[in-house]
Scaffold this active site. Structure first.
Site, PDB file in Angstrom:
ATOM      1  N   HIS A   1       0.870  -1.181   0.000  1.00 32.71           N
ATOM      2  CA  HIS A   1       0.000   0.000   0.000  1.00 32.71           C
ATOM      3  C   HIS A   1       0.915   1.241   0.000  1.00 32.71           C
ATOM      4  O   HIS A   1       2.010   1.188   0.574  1.00 32.71           O
ATOM      5  CB  HIS A   1      -0.836   0.122   1.265  1.00 32.71           C
ATOM      6  CG  HIS A   1      -1.732  -1.017   1.603  1.00 32.71           C
ATOM      7  ND1 HIS A   1      -1.294  -2.170   2.198  1.00 32.71           N
ATOM      8  CD2 HIS A   1      -3.077  -1.147   1.482  1.00 32.71           C
ATOM      9  CE1 HIS A   1      -2.325  -2.971   2.422  1.00 32.71           C
ATOM     10  NE2 HIS A   1      -3.414  -2.396   2.003  1.00 32.71           N
TER      11      HIS A   1
ATOM     12  N   ASP B   1       2.308   1.957   3.331  1.00 32.82           N
ATOM     13  CA  ASP B   1       3.358   1.095   3.870  1.00 32.82           C
ATOM     14  C   ASP B   1       4.752   1.640   3.583  1.00 32.82           C
ATOM     15  O   ASP B   1       5.666   1.486   4.395  1.00 32.82           O
ATOM     16  CB  ASP B   1       3.296  -0.308   3.238  1.00 32.82           C
ATOM     17  CG  ASP B   1       1.949  -0.980   3.379  1.00 32.82           C
ATOM     18  OD1 ASP B   1       1.246  -0.700   4.365  1.00 32.82           O
ATOM     19  OD2 ASP B   1       1.599  -1.784   2.484  1.00 32.82           O
TER      20      ASP B   1
END
Ligand SMILES: [Co+2]
Ligand SMILES: [Co+2]
Ligand SMILES: [Co+2]
Ligand SMILES: [Co+2]
Ligand SMILES: [Co+2]
Ligand SMILES: [Co+2]
Ligand SMILES: [Co+2]
Ligand SMILES: [Co+2]
Lengths: 435, 435, 435, 435
Positions: free
Chosen positions: B102, B105
């Site tokens: 993501h 992240d």
């Protein structure tokens, strides 16, 4: 012959707060009370089912029959007629406007397919006469294609084409009878349409069979001029471990796949909603959203048991939330409130059959009136409209806009949207003002 | 800087039966082993996820961070790069061909939307260089639109149109980066697309927003020439009580409603299947049947916990049944086996991160090989074909036939079809010959 | 008379990896194989149950009998004997050393209590002769006090004292027969000892009745010199919504309440453990911890169905964890591995009965051998001992110390204990080296 | 400093049926209303908890803090005092007679054990002064031994003896403070007393540690002359997968095992009952039956979510059944109604905190009054007594009788007891007359 319910008088509306020892009067359900321009009877359209009440014998997976009915074992036409006599007597005592049945409920199965059809027709005449002589109307008919071992591995989805053919004949006979008796809907519940293990199952093939079968049913409905609705009743599992009509959203996808979404609607059961991991009101809201709302099977499922407990509803606040969704869907047109509910194994007596329905009807009436008032007051719709109000002036994000357009707007304004309270507890308090 | 994994050597295939104290070698996964004409690496297409491994801190609803990573709190670009260094070191140790992320992240969120984008792009350059220098390829990218409070009441389905716009910008930025890094898929998991209470929710409006948003995403994909697949990852609940992408069948209905069934596929997670009341293999079979099979998130969910436990798979017989369905769907093309799995809160050490993946990969390899052999031998397909064989000569019940036609056939022959054994236990025994 | 299993040969151990079409040979279970100084037959002590195999008819809550056995409806003594003939033939084919029964399974209920007793005794003679002539031994006997409507509201806990008396007579007759046939245990499963609704239940009174009844059973055991164990089989619900023997810990509390914890042990069923929210190994470990370990009912429950599915075990890794706990409890002494497992409704044929047991026995053998090796190697016990090792030198915190003493130690040293990894995934990998 | 609740007036009893937009008045709870000789305030003994209200930040496993409180992050003593100021202001607005806390709630953890104690004592002085100046009394205090990573693998059951010692010191400090503040109970909830995997757990050793720890606590209570009750709060799982205090029956067995059943009682939480597969009223009835009834944590758990949702109660009929059991247990003596309930993640505002408690208190009051009337009328107790009446003349089956005696009676009379209706639906109707 003495009626099984000989000692029980017709149930009446007795609006007192005083306790009664047997729970045998309506405190909230006055059929003729007008709410929002329509009588309660016409709003709720109560139906009593034949299966749990007149076929069910109290058995469970760990023990056999506990109920002792004068028409048992109902394996002859005479006993079937005796059963019908008592059933219509019960309908009269309760004052319900509708009833529902499977073929299997009203006639003993014949020794052959043809004999079964003959018996069904004979019994249809017999109950038809009772209906004409002051009995309730038929909310819906359906075919039992799950009890007999021939359906063990599926009905229309069976690996054996002869079972498919047997089902066609059975459904045709039930549609004919439903049409003849003036039924307002025809229901299909695919109790054995699903699978136990993928190891022996061709999922795609079985779903194709189900789709083709449903198309045939729809075509036949039009051919015979049946004006009622065709309804699928979703259920996630039991008897099959995985059933194809899992929930409303699954049925919608199935209908879309086979182009039948304008021809078929759903009969939503509270218990089946629970078993699928949803609330009843979720399934009803989904049916409305997807244009599939048809009718309801009202009952309650134990939240912790994991199988279909089919208990009578007894929680008025929960009933209110369900009828709120029914009202938002426009209320019932052809559909109604069918009690797909059964007595507990230990509830042996005629009075238990009556009292359970009285309690269920009263809970529904109480919930319905609360729902109607909430909707009339805008108690929930007002705050809801306010919550989404910014969308009313959001053309810059909607009509004809691409991802890039909308992204560009966000970036141009370097948006930093802030959360606002969802006010869930306050809304729950508001509901508690009504229920 | 010393790598967090400095003490750990690359994991190798060591095909012995002898126990080892740390579970740090492959006993079943040999990346170069050829099975059915393709290497195990190409069959399984393993991916390691960035979130659970490098963002997860061991917290649970009753307690905070237990993991102590050198890149925590990862709130600066320097720490984000340190995190990337260690991540790619772990990818190297495991020898995986893919990874997933993501936006959230790999970059610290910026003070503004624009800064977040800038940081994402900078980190994409940073990891892109690692990918080019021998690192794994990108299986998929995605946008985290659930952690930040702005998504509290939904992302694309938010009552606030500014959140919708914010999402558009976010997804666009993530698609751009995924495309730039050569990602083979782009995933959407609607963690906050759902509702907590119907009392404050306009279900139909929210689903319309979701449909429109997805259409915009698909259009943008074509516009930029992204050749990867767009995948929705179904999940029934958590974080929202009711999520719109409940399961594969629900997603299918959603796609059909908005005409997107040929544009979008599914990323099926074992744990989400379980939470939806299905088996993993059911969801995979359904995806295949509905033409939606894309990729898998491999993990396991505690069957009795009711929330997303995201544990590493450790049951080879279960993995075999899952890969059997993957193979029946034709195997992975763009998709792969992503471990959406996290360490238990008490597994604190670097070696725990490595060993958990080694165990998971080995279980998958073991299951895959069993599945491949079962399919190659026709061990299940043979009996399955035999079970449905009568349909091969059932034209009299299929092409162009109506309900009346089929019913007439049943009645003419007075059919009385008899059940035959489904042989479930025998088939289970057969599977146990392979696993 | 031709045996129902006439076409099926005794099952033998055939240790090949080649597939077979019907799953009818043991690949892992060699009864005479010696593991750790004891034969596999003596370790596992397999028993076949009479109820699911010879009484069960394939019915479920939505449909009736699908199995067609030559001894059905087994309502005469002749048919009961025919049933026994086939049962002992099946025991011979499987080569099992034990069997189990309820009174209800082996004799048709008489028209009166006395006739039922007479029939039980006559059948006991009949099967006793078979046991002496090479048949298996009796692992346990029990009384069915749940199927007949008289038990509808409880057996020993019934509101009607006559039912309590009826139960006393029934249990006495079953204990007498179990004793006479050399049974190694006597089991009580309280299928109707519980309640449906608190509204009509006196919980305390019913539990007192259950406690007194159990005391009477224990006293009678001693009086007649029965050396077998008295076992309670816990189950949380179904048929009753709330059952009094919920799980092992609940049974322990019940036994302690009535001072019977040294007289009664437990028969732990995998499926009942699952239904109670536990793993099977949890229940076994709890039984060992509480000194209650007796015997096991081996089967598997669908984790997602919520009712007692009683399937045959088919997952070797799960079986390994269960037998690991059995071994830690010292292995079976009087107890054994009883398959309380039934065929799926669609598994109609004699071969299904045999193959299901073969598969179950093989899964158990495979799991057992893995468990034995893990224990012999100290693969889990070594790390476990290390984890708690500090307690070996923690006398300053144990013997005779008060809260103040221990608190003072912590404060004096201003303790700040740091967490260490629980290594769960590594341990799971280690287990996967064995299974 | 402006109070966080500056805009909100004390809540008052306003007994109208008219809707209100914010749900901010009591419709059923009049603290001074006398029911059965005691005021509603004294019957219900409402308490507000500190943790969910003043520590909880709206985070869930998929997203972080959404609540923005002026005292956050509460990591200094100044902020802790600011928090206390607002908390006692909220108590005043609600008019509750009690509050509850963990050490962790009211003081920031210190850099060392000793500093944590000092801070706890300082804050105890601070809140003690507020209590004396018109604030509510302390229903109970407790120690948070689950949030800090040091408790990751258990508190008193930790493999590390230093953690055991740390716990002793912590509990001692909390008992001292609870005693000093006049607390009426001291609660232990074993959030980390349980295990994640049996693979690394010594179940027996851990339970022995728990037993010894509890004995030390009880001894210390007596030593310091604390007259309050020691309460264990059962919960089946979460945070640990298997928790040792699963439910009331499990706690009873644990107490009996260590001889503490006369020293310790239970604090029963609705949500924990649900998670354990029970109804709240079941757990309360069990506590009464086993002599363990102490206090309640009132909330509601989503029946379908599987984790601890800790929502505010909002269903009056369910509350009625719970208070019925409280009344049957004699009502509260030291215990009370603590709201262990938290706002939904989207309920951001000060008014949400107040309204949620108002709604919860009102639901309890409404349920309580219905329960009281049912009990006063004998509406349920009358039929219940009648159901068991035959036992009143069943001496021939009770005192001093053996299994043989009772069996002989049954056989002599050839008993054939017949079932009678359990009248469940009728009793449910009767309850619906009251709620
Ligand atoms: Co229904
Ligand atoms: Co149902
Ligand atoms: Co995932
Ligand atoms: Co997950
Ligand atoms: Co059993
Ligand atoms: Co079972
Ligand atoms: Co609590
Ligand atoms: Co809770």
């Amino acid at each position: 012959m003495t009626s099984y319910f000989a000692d029980i008088s017709p149930v009446s509306y007795a609006p007192t707060d005083a306790p009664d020892a047997d729970g045998l009067s309506f405190r909230h359900y006055d059929p003729s009370e007008v709410v929002g321009g329509k009588s309660m009877q016409d709003h709720l359209r109560f139906a009593v089912c034949y299966w749990h009440n007149f076929v069910g014998d109290g058995s469970d997976p760990f023990g056999g029959q506990t109920f002792d009915r004068p028409w048992f074992p109902a394996d002859t036409m005479d006993l079937a007629k005796r059963k019908a006599d008592d059933a219509f007597e019960m309908f009269r005592i309760l004052g319900v406007p509708f009833w529902c049945f499977h073929d299997h409920d009203i006639r003993p199965e014949g020794a052959s397919l043809r004999e079964s059809h003959d018996r069904l027709n004979e019994m249809a005449d017999y109950v038809g006469e009772k209906m004409e002589n002051g009995g309730p109307k038929l909310l819906w008919g359906t075919a039992n294609m799950f009890s007999n071992p021939r359906y063990m591995s599926g009905a229309a989805t069976n690996p054996n084409p002869d079972v498919f053919a047997y089902c066609a004949s059975t459904v045709k006979s039930c549609m004919d009878v439903t049409h003849r008796l003036g039924g307002e809907n025809y229901v299909l519940w695919g109790g054995r349409e699903g699978y136990e293990t993928l190891l022996n199952t061709d999922l795609n093939r079985e779903q194709q069979q189900a789709g083709r079968f449903l198309q045939m049913v729809v075509d036949y409905k039009h051919k015979i001029g049946f004006k009622g609705a065709i309804l699928i009743e979703p259920k996630p599992q039991e008897p099959m471990k995985h059933q194809y009509d899992y929930d409303v959203a699954t049925v919608y996808g199935f209908l879309k796949r086979f182009g039948l979404e304008d021809e078929v609607q759903v009969n939503v059961e509270q218990g089946h909603a629970i078993l699928a991991g949803h609330s009843f009101e979720h399934e009803l809201a989904m049916a409305r959203t997807l244009g599939l709302f048809g009718s309801i099977d009202m009952n309650r499922n134990d939240y912790q048991s994991g199988w279909d407990t089919d208990q009578f509803p007894n929680n008025a606040p929960e009933a209110a939330l369900a009828y709120y969704e029914v009202l938002k869907a426009g209320g019932f047109t052809k559909g109604g409130t069918n009690f797909d509910a059964k007595l507990r194994r230990q509830s042996l007596d005629p009075i238990d059959l009556i009292a359970s329905h009285v309690g269920g009807m009263d809970v529904c009436a109480r919930g319905f009136k609360a729902a109607h008032a909430m909707l009339a007051d805008g108690a929930l719709e007002g705050p809801r409209d306010a919550r989404y109000a910014s969308w009313n002036s959001a053309d810059h994000l909607t009509t004809g806009k691409t991802l890039e357009d909308v992204a560009a707007f966000a970036e141009k304004h370097n948006l930093d949207p802030q959360p606002t309270s969802g006010r869930q507890e306050i809304l729950e308090n508001i509901v508690n003002r009504y229920v």
